[in-house]
Design a protein around this motif. Structure first.
Motif, PDB file in Angstrom:
ATOM      1  N   ASP A  97       0.834  -1.198   0.000  1.00  0.00           N
ATOM      2  CA  ASP A  97       0.000   0.000   0.000  1.00  0.00           C
ATOM      3  C   ASP A  97       0.874   1.255   0.000  1.00  0.00           C
ATOM      4  O   ASP A  97       1.674   1.464   0.907  1.00  0.00           O
ATOM      5  CB  ASP A  97      -0.909  -0.033   1.242  1.00  0.00           C
ATOM      6  N   ASP A 113      -3.830  -0.878   5.485  1.00  0.00           N
ATOM      7  CA  ASP A 113      -3.302  -1.287   4.177  1.00  0.00           C
ATOM      8  C   ASP A 113      -4.431  -1.846   3.322  1.00  0.00           C
ATOM      9  O   ASP A 113      -4.685  -3.038   3.315  1.00  0.00           O
ATOM     10  CB  ASP A 113      -2.173  -2.304   4.345  1.00  0.00           C
ATOM     11  N   ASN A 114      -5.115  -0.953   2.615  1.00  0.00           N
ATOM     12  CA  ASN A 114      -6.249  -1.406   1.803  1.00  0.00           C
ATOM     13  C   ASN A 114      -5.944  -1.413   0.307  1.00  0.00           C
ATOM     14  O   ASN A 114      -6.802  -1.759  -0.492  1.00  0.00           O
ATOM     15  CB  ASN A 114      -7.491  -0.557   2.094  1.00  0.00           C
ATOM     16  N   ASP A 115      -4.735  -1.022  -0.077  1.00  0.00           N
ATOM     17  CA  ASP A 115      -4.360  -1.047  -1.492  1.00  0.00           C
ATOM     18  C   ASP A 115      -3.091  -1.855  -1.679  1.00  0.00           C
ATOM     19  O   ASP A 115      -2.318  -2.042  -0.741  1.00  0.00           O
ATOM     20  CB  ASP A 115      -4.102   0.373  -2.014  1.00  0.00           C
ATOM     21  N   ASN A 117      -0.635  -1.078  -4.363  1.00  0.00           N
ATOM     22  CA  ASN A 117      -0.353  -0.218  -5.512  1.00  0.00           C
ATOM     23  C   ASN A 117       1.076   0.326  -5.529  1.00  0.00           C
ATOM     24  O   ASN A 117       1.370   1.327  -6.162  1.00  0.00           O
ATOM     25  CB  ASN A 117      -1.361   0.944  -5.551  1.00  0.00           C
ATOM     26  N   GLN A 172       0.625  -5.077   3.303  1.00  0.00           N
ATOM     27  CA  GLN A 172      -0.001  -5.722   2.150  1.00  0.00           C
ATOM     28  C   GLN A 172      -1.337  -6.335   2.554  1.00  0.00           C
ATOM     29  O   GLN A 172      -1.397  -7.159   3.471  1.00  0.00           O
ATOM     30  CB  GLN A 172       0.901  -6.819   1.566  1.00  0.00           C
TER      31      GLN A 172
END
Ligand SMILES: [Zn+2]
Length: 317
Positions: A97, A113-115, A117, A172
């Motif tokens: 993230d 940590d929601n992405d 990217n 992650q």
């Protein structure tokens, strides 16, 4: 942001921190830089993992069919000590993230940590700790202590504080490693950074791990009951994959999977969705609750029982 340490410097700072260091043949040139066309660094922090296995040093060096090694920079055995496996880019962090990376770089509190990217393999040193990660496999004091020293050595060399240390589960989505509490771990790194590295003391032999001011013992991660309750009441009615409490939900789901109440395919996205609610209700019924008491929204007794039964977490209310 910092230039990665050279192989020689890595070795010297680890030894100066009091570690006995084992060198895997070829570690100084073992990396993913040429194969990926990407360079390791600038580095912003250190990342802690558990291997989810035993006797996996060579696996971490060589990698797997779908993920070439090295899978970390250093591997820490349960009793085999600290081994350097790679130097440069290593396949340990994966997609992480970006918001968490920015917070780590700024040494601020880590957001959820929601992405996935950003490429964590560019940015982070990685330690794999040999442990099943099932909450029941203990981390011997000496092993945990060496993990603290490894993290402290790299932070000290770069002038970082303990806030440059993260667990894979914090960066992650879907990861639950390492299976100990990272706030406790960071506190142990902070204490180590406040002390003088043993290598600096003239004439003193390196202390054995565990003999420092506080002998570390890995504490279980904590799940906050009120935040989990909010997640269980919010996520099912929100848009698909809505995340209220990533870390607590993932631990709860991992426990439900371990006990056979939830299929693995529904676990790990951090969303306490309707399938998780249904699985939790089954757990409540297993404990003898019924009706409104088995509605799939966690309570103190059932959640504590879930954490105890699996060994995965403790509960704070
Ligand atoms: Zn990991």
């Amino acid at each position: 942001m910092a230039t990665p340490l050279s192989a020689a410097k890595t070795l010297s700072v680890l030894k100066a921190e009091g570690l006995t260091v084992h060198e895997h043949e070829g570690w100084r040139t073992h990396n993913r830089d040429a194969a990926t066309g990407r360079k390791f660094g600038p580095v912003i922090g250190v990342l802690i993992h558990h291997t989810a296995g035993h006797n996996d040093r060579e696996l971490c060096f060589n990698g797997r069919a779908d993920l070439p090694g090295p899978l970390c920079h250093a591997w820490l055995g349960k009793t085999a000590g600290l081994w350097l496996l790679g130097h440069g880019r290593a396949n340990h962090a994966g997609a992480v993230d970006l918001d968490v990376m920015n917070a780590l770089r700024a040494e601020k509190a880590l957001p959820h940590d929601n992405d996935a990217n950003a490429d964590g393999n560019d940015l982070l040193y990685g330690l794999e700790i040999e442990n099943l990660g099932n909450g029941k496999d203990p981390y011997p004091d000496a092993q945990y202590r060496q993990a603290v020293l490894w993290a402290a050595a790299l932070c000290r060399a770069h002038g970082w504080t303990e806030k440059s240390v993260a667990g894979h589960k914090e960066v992650q989505p879907g990861k639950i490693d390492p299976s100990f509490d990272m706030d406790d771990f960071r506190a142990d790194v902070r204490r180590q950074l406040a002390s003088e590295p043993v290598g600096k003391k003239a004439g003193s032999a390196a202390k054995k791990p565990g003999s420092a001011a506080r002998s570390g013992r890995a504490a279980k991660p904590r799940v906050d009951l009120s935040r989990l309750v909010t997640a269980a009441k919010t996520d099912p009615g929100a848009r698909q994959g809505h995340v209220t409490y990533m870390a607590g939900t993932n631990l709860t789901e991992a426990a439900l999977v371990q006990l056979g109440y939830l299929d693995r395919t529904f676990a790990g996205d951090g969303s306490f969705g309707s399938t998780t609610v249904a699985a939790y209700a089954k757990w409540q019924r297993h404990l003898g609750y019924s009706g409104a008491d088995a509605d799939g929204v966690p309570g103190k007794i059932t959640l504590s029982a879930l954490g105890d039964r699996t060994g995965l977490f403790s509960v704070v209310a």
